[in-house]
Design an enzyme around this catalytic site. Structure first.
Site, mmCIF file in Angstrom:
data_model
loop_
_atom_site.group_PDB
_atom_site.id
_atom_site.type_symbol
_atom_site.label_atom_id
_atom_site.label_comp_id
_atom_site.label_asym_id
_atom_site.label_seq_id
_atom_site.Cartn_x
_atom_site.Cartn_y
_atom_site.Cartn_z
ATOM 1 N N CYS A 194 0.821 -1.146 -0.080
ATOM 2 C CA CYS A 194 -0.089 0.042 -0.031
ATOM 3 C C CYS A 194 1.028 1.418 -0.101
ATOM 4 C CB CYS A 194 -0.804 -0.239 1.288
ATOM 5 S SG CYS A 194 -2.395 1.010 1.078
ATOM 6 N N HIS B 84 -3.897 -5.231 0.468
ATOM 7 C CA HIS B 84 -3.110 -6.067 1.583
ATOM 8 C C HIS B 84 -3.201 -7.562 1.568
ATOM 9 C CE1 HIS B 84 -2.920 -2.226 3.884
ATOM 10 N NE2 HIS B 84 -3.662 -1.957 3.111
ATOM 11 N N GLU C 208 -1.698 -9.368 3.652
ATOM 12 C CA GLU C 208 -1.750 -9.832 5.115
ATOM 13 C C GLU C 208 -3.169 -10.160 5.686
ATOM 14 O OE1 GLU C 208 -1.034 -6.892 4.114
ATOM 15 O OE2 GLU C 208 -1.243 -5.385 5.738
#
Ligand code: XMP
Length: 514
Positions: free
Chosen positions: A84, A176, A178
């Site tokens: 990001c 993202h 994660e």
């Protein structure tokens, strides 16, 4: 032989998900360290990590107050994955005009990512051609800098979602990888640390438990510690790990705040007994909690007041026991949301984060997330905690009376409603499938009709969500029959005229209403 060294550096650029990256790496079997940008260079020079991850963050590269990442990071030729804001920074350092700046209207939520098949990145090997991912950003990379190639896009190729320069050993993703909402099962992070950086696994769950007990014992020395046990997963698991390790140096207390669920006190006593925790229940402060917390309707002020009374109570308890330390079952989520971890923003005050009682505070599980603590609980045979109970916040039902002062009467309405909804969900075998169920009372009065009379009363709102780590949540949608059953049961109360359902995702909503 295990390499005990930390191999991955995560540079914290202010993302709410920085600790989630660390958690995902732990899950994959790798130790990592999180550092502020200004501390990263010196650490790299001393420790030579095998890879660097730049977390996301809410700043814009054009903002003079944005985290200042030292450009020298690029000189080491250590593989870097920018997530990001991290990706935007990689682009910006190569071309000052590459980032498209958005002044208003950030985009949050799911996005469909297309990986470019003509040039499948090493980072995305093992993934399907398209995945659903989570994104949360304002700015984006508009022009790919020289030396980089685009490896993923969204919105029919209009948005650049990933880029890389294999030569410079730089990878960037706008979404993202994660978070649990990105359906890649940690493949992207795994590809980065294992295949691109060449790290070897050096972390296991058993190591965690041993480390928690040993580190706490070391910090405590010859001191005496108290621990607040709420009967929830975190504090109960922690007390069970520490009980045998600390023996008579540890005493556990359960404070009945008056904001507990129906039957909670008995349940907590039972669980503590099974877990071998020596627990003392203190209930003489209940009315003090109601009086103080009920003196305001502002969410943050309520949390502050709750924290105040909670602190005063523990101060007395600590003096009585002669404690030198207080042990808290605070989790990474609590620290992140109370703005006490790295660069993350304050979302909510937590009653058990840095209480400042004049005692030394130890937070042995502050690196962990709920699902990890559940795994540890399982290892201890505390199945009841995992299968039998949904999480419940420390300030309890106080957070579930919204817009009107908390009173004993309103607490009783939400307590009973919470119980009834749980019973209905259990009857339909749904309770365990839902990560958390919240029943809150909305203090706005609306008009209803009961019997033949007008009632000007409150509403109850039922919120059912699913998640793994509570950093993000999705609504758990209930079917029409179950909704009708819930409406029927809850609207029987003479003061309740409406029942609503809330399936808003987090973000933008948080799980609890306050
Ligand atoms: P939010 O509402 O922040 O909640 O999305 C995430 C998870 O944390 C719980 N929660 C708390 N737990 N003390 C706690 O012990 C608190 O002050 C607190 N606030 C929220 C919430 O119930 C959810 O499971």
């Amino acid at each position: 032989m295990k390499d005990a060294k930390v191999q991955i550096l995560i540079v914290d650029l202010g993302s709410q998900y920085t600790e989630v990256i660390r958690r995902s790496l732990r899950y994959l079997g790798f130790k990592s360290i999180v550092l502020k940008p200004e501390d990263s260079l010196a650490w790299i020079e001393e420790n030579f990590p095998k890879g660097i991850i730049l977390s996301g963050g809410s700043a814009s590269v054009y903002d003079p107050k944005a985290p200042q990442i030292p450009k020298e990071l690029l000189n080491f030729k250590t593989p870097i994955l920018g997530i990001c804001f991290g990706m935007q920074w990689l682009a910006y350092t190569h071309d000052k005009d590459s980032v498209h700046h958005v002044t208003e209207g950030k985009s949050y939520g799911p996005v469909e990512i297309n990986f470019l098949t003509e040039r499948k990145s090493f980072l995305f090997q093992g993934l399907k051609e398209k995945i659903n991912a989570w994104s949360s950003h304002g700015d984006s990379v508009g022009i790919v800098p020289k030396g980089f190639v685009v490896t993923a896009t969204s919105k029919d190729g209009k948005v650049i979602e990933a880029m890389e320069s294999e030569n410079e050993r730089l990878w960037g993703v706008q979404f993202h990888p994660e978070v649990i909402e990105t359906d890649d099962e940690n493949i992207i992070l795994s590809n980065f640390v294992k295949d691109i950086c060449g790290c070897t696994e050096n972390y296991s769950r058993k190591d965690t438990i041993k480390e928690i007990a040993e580190n706490t014992k070391k910090i405590l020395g010859n001191g005496k510690a108290i621990i607040g046990v709420s009967g929830g997963v975190d504090s109960t698991t922690l007390a069970s790990i520490l009980g045998p390790a600390l023996g008579s140096q540890l005493k556990a207390f359960f404070i009945d705040t008056g904001g507990m669920r129906k039957g909670e006190v008995e349940k907590v006593k039972k669980i503590a007994k099974r877990a071998g925790i020596n627990l003392e229940v203190i209930d003489k402060y209940k009315s003090k909690f109601v009086e103080k917390v009920g003196s305001t309707i502002d969410a943050e002020e309520k949390r502050e007041k709750f924290r105040e009374v909670y602190g005063e109570t523990f101060k007395e308890v600590a003096q009585f026991f002669g404690a030198t330390h207080m042990i808290q079952g605070t989790l990474a989520t609590d620290l992140i949301e109370s703005g006490r971890l790295g660069e993350s923003a304050l979302i909510k005050t937590h009653h058990n984060v840095y209480l400042d009682l004049g005692l030394k505070e130890i937070m042995p599980i502050a690196d962990f997330f709920k699902f990890e603590v559940r795994e540890i609980a399982k290892e201890f045979g505390l199945e009841e905690l995992i299968s039998g109970r949904q999480p419940f916040p420390g300030p309890g039902l106080y957070l579930r009376i919204i817009g009107v002062p908390v009173t004993e009467e309103l607490l009783e309405i939400v307590r009973e409603a919470d119980y009834q909804v749980a019973q209905i969900l259990k009857k339909h075998n749904l309770y365990d499938a839902i990560s958390q169920t919240i029943v809150a009372l909305l203090g706005v009065k609306t008009v209803g009709v009961k019997g033949d009379g007008r009632v000007y009363g409150y509403s109850l709102v039922v919120r059912t969500v699913e998640t793994t780590d509570f950093m993000t949540v999705k609504g758990f949608y209930l079917n029409k029959d179950i909704c009708e059953e819930i409406v029927g049961a809850l609207s029987k109360h003479p003061k309740i005229v409406r029942v609503m359902f809330d399936w808003t995702t987090k973000p933008p909503a948080t799980t609890e209403f306050e």
